[in-house]
Design a protein around this motif. Sequence first.
Motif, PDB file in Angstrom:
ATOM      1  N   MET A 225      40.108  -8.666  11.227  1.00 27.58           N
ATOM      2  CA  MET A 225      40.301  -9.097   9.740  1.00 27.58           C
ATOM      3  C   MET A 225      39.114 -10.067   9.458  1.00 27.58           C
ATOM      4  SD  MET A 225      44.355  -9.066   8.705  1.00 27.58           S
ATOM      5  CE  MET A 225      44.747  -9.665  10.152  1.00 27.58           C
ATOM      6  N   LYS A 226      38.170 -10.041  10.501  1.00 25.29           N
ATOM      7  CA  LYS A 226      37.205 -11.147  10.332  1.00 25.29           C
ATOM      8  C   LYS A 226      36.041 -10.641   9.528  1.00 25.29           C
ATOM      9  CE  LYS A 226      34.344 -14.553  13.070  1.00 25.29           C
ATOM     10  NZ  LYS A 226      34.026 -15.071  14.329  1.00 25.29           N
ATOM     11  N   PRO A 227      35.548 -11.154   8.366  1.00 25.24           N
ATOM     12  CA  PRO A 227      34.847 -10.513   7.641  1.00 25.24           C
ATOM     13  C   PRO A 227      33.372 -10.163   8.012  1.00 25.24           C
ATOM     14  CG  PRO A 227      35.967 -12.332   6.304  1.00 25.24           C
ATOM     15  CD  PRO A 227      36.168 -12.435   7.809  1.00 25.24           C
ATOM     16  N   ASP A 228      32.691 -10.935   8.823  1.00 27.05           N
ATOM     17  CA  ASP A 228      31.665 -10.752   9.348  1.00 27.05           C
ATOM     18  C   ASP A 228      31.472  -9.668  10.496  1.00 27.05           C
ATOM     19  OD1 ASP A 228      32.495 -12.667  11.181  1.00 27.05           O
ATOM     20  OD2 ASP A 228      30.892 -13.605  11.482  1.00 27.05           O
ATOM     21  N   VAL A 229      32.616  -9.137  11.089  1.00 28.36           N
ATOM     22  CA  VAL A 229      32.978  -8.492  12.051  1.00 28.36           C
ATOM     23  C   VAL A 229      33.491  -7.046  11.524  1.00 28.36           C
ATOM     24  CG1 VAL A 229      34.071  -7.810  14.340  1.00 28.36           C
ATOM     25  CG2 VAL A 229      33.218 -10.209  13.943  1.00 28.36           C
ATOM     26  N   GLY A 230      34.479  -7.230  10.918  1.00 30.57           N
ATOM     27  CA  GLY A 230      35.125  -6.016  10.273  1.00 30.57           C
ATOM     28  C   GLY A 230      36.417  -5.426  11.186  1.00 30.57           C
ATOM     29  N   PHE A 231      36.696  -4.176  10.943  1.00 26.88           N
ATOM     30  CA  PHE A 231      37.599  -3.530  11.508  1.00 26.88           C
ATOM     31  C   PHE A 231      37.397  -3.373  13.228  1.00 26.88           C
ATOM     32  CE2 PHE A 231      40.039   0.104  13.481  1.00 26.88           C
ATOM     33  CZ  PHE A 231      41.340  -0.102  12.853  1.00 26.88           C
ATOM     34  N   TRP A 232      38.513  -3.849  14.005  1.00 30.18           N
ATOM     35  CA  TRP A 232      38.526  -3.769  15.132  1.00 30.18           C
ATOM     36  C   TRP A 232      39.420  -3.159  15.959  1.00 30.18           C
ATOM     37  CZ3 TRP A 232      34.905  -7.322  18.072  1.00 30.18           C
ATOM     38  CH2 TRP A 232      34.914  -7.421  19.618  1.00 30.18           C
ATOM     39  N   ARG A 233      39.225  -2.169  16.921  1.00 32.24           N
ATOM     40  CA  ARG A 233      40.140  -1.279  17.392  1.00 32.24           C
ATOM     41  C   ARG A 233      39.947  -1.545  19.047  1.00 32.24           C
ATOM     42  NH1 ARG A 233      43.346   0.803  20.300  1.00 32.24           N
ATOM     43  NH2 ARG A 233      42.224   2.937  20.759  1.00 32.24           N
ATOM     44  N   ASP A 234      41.223  -1.951  19.748  1.00 32.61           N
ATOM     45  CA  ASP A 234      41.176  -2.206  20.893  1.00 32.61           C
ATOM     46  C   ASP A 234      42.788  -1.946  21.687  1.00 32.61           C
ATOM     47  OD1 ASP A 234      40.575  -3.568  23.244  1.00 32.61           O
ATOM     48  OD2 ASP A 234      39.650  -5.213  22.199  1.00 32.61           O
ATOM     49  N   THR A 235      42.718  -2.003  22.850  1.00 34.68           N
ATOM     50  CA  THR A 235      43.837  -1.483  23.697  1.00 34.68           C
ATOM     51  C   THR A 235      44.526  -2.593  24.706  1.00 34.68           C
ATOM     52  OG1 THR A 235      43.660   0.798  23.303  1.00 34.68           O
ATOM     53  CG2 THR A 235      45.064   0.314  25.145  1.00 34.68           C
ATOM     54  N   HIS A 236      45.520  -2.913  24.632  1.00 33.07           N
ATOM     55  CA  HIS A 236      46.068  -3.964  25.320  1.00 33.07           C
ATOM     56  C   HIS A 236      47.543  -3.514  26.136  1.00 33.07           C
ATOM     57  CE1 HIS A 236      44.931  -7.986  26.888  1.00 33.07           C
ATOM     58  NE2 HIS A 236      46.098  -8.257  26.723  1.00 33.07           N
ATOM     59  N   MET A 237      48.141  -4.105  26.914  1.00 29.93           N
ATOM     60  CA  MET A 237      49.545  -3.809  27.144  1.00 29.93           C
ATOM     61  C   MET A 237      50.470  -5.048  27.706  1.00 29.93           C
ATOM     62  SD  MET A 237      48.573  -1.405  30.482  1.00 29.93           S
ATOM     63  CE  MET A 237      47.608  -2.087  31.784  1.00 29.93           C
ATOM     64  N   ARG A 238      51.503  -4.688  27.575  1.00 30.52           N
ATOM     65  CA  ARG A 238      52.518  -5.670  28.006  1.00 30.52           C
ATOM     66  C   ARG A 238      53.371  -4.905  29.325  1.00 30.52           C
ATOM     67  NH1 ARG A 238      58.089  -5.922  26.370  1.00 30.52           N
ATOM     68  NH2 ARG A 238      59.045  -8.071  27.138  1.00 30.52           N
ATOM     69  N   LEU A 239      53.305  -5.731  30.463  1.00 32.93           N
ATOM     70  CA  LEU A 239      54.051  -4.996  31.696  1.00 32.93           C
ATOM     71  C   LEU A 239      55.066  -6.058  32.138  1.00 32.93           C
ATOM     72  CD1 LEU A 239      50.762  -4.631  34.062  1.00 32.93           C
ATOM     73  CD2 LEU A 239      52.128  -2.936  32.311  1.00 32.93           C
ATOM     74  N   THR A 240      56.304  -5.612  32.292  1.00 27.91           N
ATOM     75  CA  THR A 240      57.392  -6.389  33.004  1.00 27.91           C
ATOM     76  C   THR A 240      57.678  -5.549  34.202  1.00 27.91           C
ATOM     77  OG1 THR A 240      59.041  -4.921  31.673  1.00 27.91           O
ATOM     78  CG2 THR A 240      58.094  -7.204  30.831  1.00 27.91           C
ATOM     79  N   GLY A 241      58.688  -6.217  35.167  1.00 26.93           N
ATOM     80  CA  GLY A 241      59.031  -5.617  36.202  1.00 26.93           C
ATOM     81  C   GLY A 241      58.102  -5.965  37.511  1.00 26.93           C
ATOM     82  N   GLU A 242      58.396  -5.405  38.733  1.00 25.40           N
ATOM     83  CA  GLU A 242      57.671  -5.879  39.774  1.00 25.40           C
ATOM     84  C   GLU A 242      56.313  -5.722  39.714  1.00 25.40           C
ATOM     85  OE1 GLU A 242      59.258  -3.295  42.900  1.00 25.40           O
ATOM     86  OE2 GLU A 242      58.005  -1.532  42.388  1.00 25.40           O
ATOM     87  N   THR A 243      55.633  -4.834  38.804  1.00 22.08           N
ATOM     88  CA  THR A 243      54.275  -4.900  38.790  1.00 22.08           C
ATOM     89  C   THR A 243      53.419  -6.026  38.438  1.00 22.08           C
ATOM     90  OG1 THR A 243      52.331  -3.399  37.841  1.00 22.08           O
ATOM     91  CG2 THR A 243      53.961  -4.030  36.436  1.00 22.08           C
ATOM     92  N   ALA A 244      54.253  -6.885  37.815  1.00 19.19           N
ATOM     93  CA  ALA A 244      53.760  -8.198  37.145  1.00 19.19           C
ATOM     94  C   ALA A 244      53.592  -9.246  38.434  1.00 19.19           C
ATOM     95  CB  ALA A 244      54.784  -9.051  36.403  1.00 19.19           C
ATOM     96  N   ASP A 245      54.201  -8.887  39.616  1.00 19.26           N
ATOM     97  CA  ASP A 245      53.627  -9.560  40.800  1.00 19.26           C
ATOM     98  C   ASP A 245      52.143  -9.371  41.288  1.00 19.26           C
ATOM     99  OD1 ASP A 245      56.372 -10.472  41.071  1.00 19.26           O
ATOM    100  OD2 ASP A 245      56.792  -8.982  42.558  1.00 19.26           O
TER     101      ASP A 245
END
Length: 504
Positions: A225-245
């Motif tokens: 929503m930043k006017p001089d950049v415009g639409f932004w598509r990205d991918t992130h993720m949230r991990l829980t469990g032993e893989t957080a180690d």
Amino acid sequence: MAWIAGLWLVNTALLIIIAVREVRRPAKALTWISVGLVLPIIGFVCYLFVTNPVKMRRDKLVSSHNSPISLPPEYGHSAFVIARALQPLSVSGLRTGYVQILTNGMETYGKLLQSIQAAQKSIDLEYYIYRNDHIGKRITDVLIDRALSGVNIRFIRDGWGSRSFLKHVIRRMIEAGIECRTIFPLRFPWVLSNLTYRDHCKIVIVDGKEAFMGGINVGDEYTGMKPDVGFWRDTHMRLTGETADDVKAVFEAHWKMASPDMLHSTRKAKFIPESAQLSDDKAIHPFPSGKTERGYGWEWGSELGTMEGTHMGKASPSKDSHNVYIQIFEGNPGLPTPVIREMHFICLTQATRTIDVTNPYFIPDADIIMAIKTAAARGVRVRLLVPRQVIPKVAGAASRTYYGELVEAGIDVYQYNKGVLHAKVMIIDGEIAEVGSSNYDLRSYRLNYEVCAVMYHTDVARELTEQFERDLAEATPYRLEDHVHRSSSKRMLDQAARLLSPLL
């Protein structure tokens, strides 16, 4: 004229030194030799400054929580082969954990703030870019509040990517009890010898049990929503469990090599939001200049404001999380083997049915190109989604030089038109998915610290494939005639940009 001949002989000897030192990386050698030809002697001095690391961690990262397991029999052949081949490259082999896919900045920041506010013991953050804008200030204020409540917080930022982060904000964080460090800061001696080596990770670990990672830094542009950049598509993720180690093990290794910020303070002030510390006539308006509550500033306030005062308690899988098998990988420029490149190569060469790749900077080496082309030759459906507009433009020009040969080899190449496409995702055979911070370029493979995850689960692969299909609806196929009919000047500029690809 004798001095010209002498200069030529000296410069030739220096270029031979470059060729010998970079014999294992001919693309990099060719780039620096070209620089040396254009800038005699000076080019070699620049080469020494930016390719002689003085503080590089060269050990392979291995977590102390090593408990290798194997995939159950219901997985396909490619999953078994890939998991086994990637085992020695990963932090600690195959782990289990819950994964929640996040496909935009607002969703990611909302979940992140919720988790930070719920932290009881510790918060570890590591970002390539951390801005002091509306999103950055909101997260910083919440971090300071949690630090003053007794939560142990450690913060790492990259010296180049976060070079504009203000010292007075760091001082506020330190005064609240947050430990702040910088990887390869822009000061002597690091600025002279490690300028091209960067920490490109985006990591947050909360209470050692919950981790965030992917492609989203901290900045207003990632909200879309930043006017001089415009639409932004990205991918992130949230991990829980032993893989957080394993994600925490990556952070710990980077914390040890980072340099403490030299803005020491022993007092802990009562928390006051930054905007409230200014005089009334200079106070920061809650919305960007010229915006009203109908603008994007109001949208941030309404969406993120609901997170303040909300506590999740202990991390637990949400209804849209998936219990998956995961391997975590750290890209380490100090190692002779580029781990992330090897991981990409193995996934591409072992796919049997489908490969879908989304990446903003597609400037790979010859081996990765060959892996993609041979996958198509053996009947694998390969689709590559890249942005039409790439920043910087020189990176986009270098990327275009690959599209023609890929289309000729039977790969479907699409250019995303809606806005900025920054997601870094690969999906293999409908049950293997990779998400992380790494691009398909020599910088990510050879010069950056990166972190990526390979996940084995049909639901995760399906969710990411559905997002891929939605992105394709906003994309245009790249046709071979588009490539062939480029103007001569554009073709020359593209080829010149490709020559510089090892430095991009």
